[in-house]
Design an enzyme around this catalytic site. Structure first.
Site, PDB file in Angstrom:
ATOM      1  N   CYS A  72       0.844  -1.194   0.000  1.00  0.00           N
ATOM      2  CA  CYS A  72       0.000   0.000   0.000  1.00  0.00           C
ATOM      3  C   CYS A  72       0.886   1.253   0.000  1.00  0.00           C
ATOM      4  CB  CYS A  72      -0.900   0.012   1.233  1.00  0.00           C
ATOM      5  SG  CYS A  72      -2.066   1.417   1.240  1.00  0.00           S
ATOM      6  N   ARG A 124       2.935   4.906   6.367  1.00  0.00           N
ATOM      7  CA  ARG A 124       3.341   4.204   7.583  1.00  0.00           C
ATOM      8  C   ARG A 124       3.798   2.774   7.316  1.00  0.00           C
ATOM      9  NH1 ARG A 124      -2.313   5.324  10.295  1.00  0.00           N
ATOM     10  NH2 ARG A 124      -2.830   4.740   8.142  1.00  0.00           N
ATOM     11  N   ASP A 182       0.464   3.769   1.701  1.00  0.00           N
ATOM     12  CA  ASP A 182       0.408   4.370   3.038  1.00  0.00           C
ATOM     13  C   ASP A 182       1.817   4.673   3.566  1.00  0.00           C
ATOM     14  OD1 ASP A 182       0.177   4.629   5.984  1.00  0.00           O
ATOM     15  OD2 ASP A 182      -1.889   4.052   5.644  1.00  0.00           O
ATOM     16  N   CYS A 222      -6.193   0.090   6.855  1.00  0.00           N
ATOM     17  CA  CYS A 222      -5.986   0.640   5.505  1.00  0.00           C
ATOM     18  C   CYS A 222      -7.181   1.526   5.128  1.00  0.00           C
ATOM     19  CB  CYS A 222      -5.834  -0.492   4.496  1.00  0.00           C
ATOM     20  SG  CYS A 222      -5.473   0.092   2.822  1.00  0.00           S
ATOM     21  N   HIS A 237      -2.280  -3.946   5.079  1.00  0.00           N
ATOM     22  CA  HIS A 237      -2.086  -3.532   6.471  1.00  0.00           C
ATOM     23  C   HIS A 237      -3.443  -3.240   7.114  1.00  0.00           C
ATOM     24  CE1 HIS A 237      -2.702   0.885   5.863  1.00  0.00           C
ATOM     25  NE2 HIS A 237      -2.445   0.534   4.630  1.00  0.00           N
TER      26      HIS A 237
HETATM   27 CO    CO Z   1      -3.515   1.229   2.973  1.00  0.00          CO
END
Ligand code: CO
Length: 215
Positions: free
Chosen positions: A42, A46, A44, A101, A98
Site C-alpha cells: 500500500c 506508515r 500508506d 488501511c 495492512h
Molecule cells: Co492502505
C-alpha cells in the site's frame, strides 16, 4: 513531519554515513540490481517496505498503490510484474496489506470520492465475494480487519491468475507468492498465505501451456 529541506539534509548525512563504512558503497550499488523479491504494498506512508523488513538498497523491487491492489488491466503494475519476473527473475512476490488501511475502509462505504471510486471498485468486488462471512462479524473493527486480510488474499490470487506468473511457474518453477498483513499498531508482519508454483487454480483462470509453442 520533515520539510523537503530536512529530507535533502538527511540524505547528505545518510550518504556520509554509508561512505564512512564503505567508500565503494554507491559505486558497487550502481553496477546492477539483483533483487530476489518483488514487494507489492500500500502507498500508506506508515508502511515503508524497506524500513519494516530491514531490507537494504538492491534487495526489494517495489510497487505500491492505494490498498495494494493487483488489477489485471493496470499496465503500471503489469509492467513492474513482467520486469521483475522475466528480467530480474525474482524468486518471491509479497503482497503486503495492512490493518487500518483507509483505502479498504473507504471501499466499504457508499461515499463518493471522485476518481478514487474507480480504483476502489475492485475492493468492493472482494466484499461482494465474501459478503456472507463479513456480515456475520458484528464488531466493525474486526470486520474491517478481516476485510484487509481477504483483500490481500484476493490480490495474491489475482497475481496467480496472470499469464506472467503462470508462464514463469511453468518454465522456471518460480516465483513463490506470499500474502502478508502488517499491523500499524504493533509493527509486526503476519504471513497469511503462500502459493507455490504447483498451486491449483480455478480452471477458469488457468492458461494452457502444454501444447503451446508460443511461450
Ligand atoms: Co492502505
Amino acid at each position: 513531519m520533515q520539510s523537503y529541506k530536512e529530507l535533502l539534509a538527511a540524505n547528505q548525512v545518510w550518504v556520509a554515513e554509508k561512505l564512512k563504512v564503505d567508500p565503494g558503497y554507491f559505486k558497487n550499488i550502481a553496477k546492477e540490481q539483483r533483487p530476489e523479491c518483488l514487494w507489492i504494498g500500500c502507498s500508506d506512508s506508515r508502511v515503508p517496505a524497506e524500513t519494516i523488513t530491514g531490507a537494504r538498497p538492491g534487495e526489494l523491487f517495489v510497487h505500491r498503490n492505494i490498498a495494494n491492489l493487483v488489477v489485471h488491466t493496470d499496465f503500471n503494475l503489469l509492467s513492474v510484474l513482467q520486469f521483475a519476473v522475466e528480467y530480474l527473475e525474482v524468486r518471491e512476490i509479497i503482497v503486503c496489506g495492512h490493518y487500518g488501511c483507509t483505502g479498504v475502509q473507504a471501499a466499504l462505504t457508499n461515499r463518493r470520492f471522485g476518481l478514487l471510486n474507480q480504483w476502489l471498485r475492485s475492493i468492493k468486488d472482494v466484499y461482494r465475494l465474501h459478503r456472507e462471512e463479513l456480515q456475520a462479524i458484528p464488531d466493525p473493527i474486526a470486520q474491517a480487519r478481516r476485510m484487509v486480510e481477504l483483500n490481500v488474499l484476493e490480490q495474491v490470487h489475482n497475481l496467480a491468475r496472470t499469464s506472467i506468473v503462470q508462464r514463469a511457474w511453468h518454465l522456471h518453477r518460480r516465483p513463490q507468492l506470499h500474502a502478508w498483513v502488517y499491523g500499524l499498531d504493533t509493527g509486526l508482519l503476519r504471513d497469511i498465505l503462500t502459493l507455490d508454483p504447483d498451486a491449483k487454480l480455478d480452471d477458469v483462470f488457468t492458461f494452457n501451456f502444454r501444447d503451446d509453442s508460443n511461450l
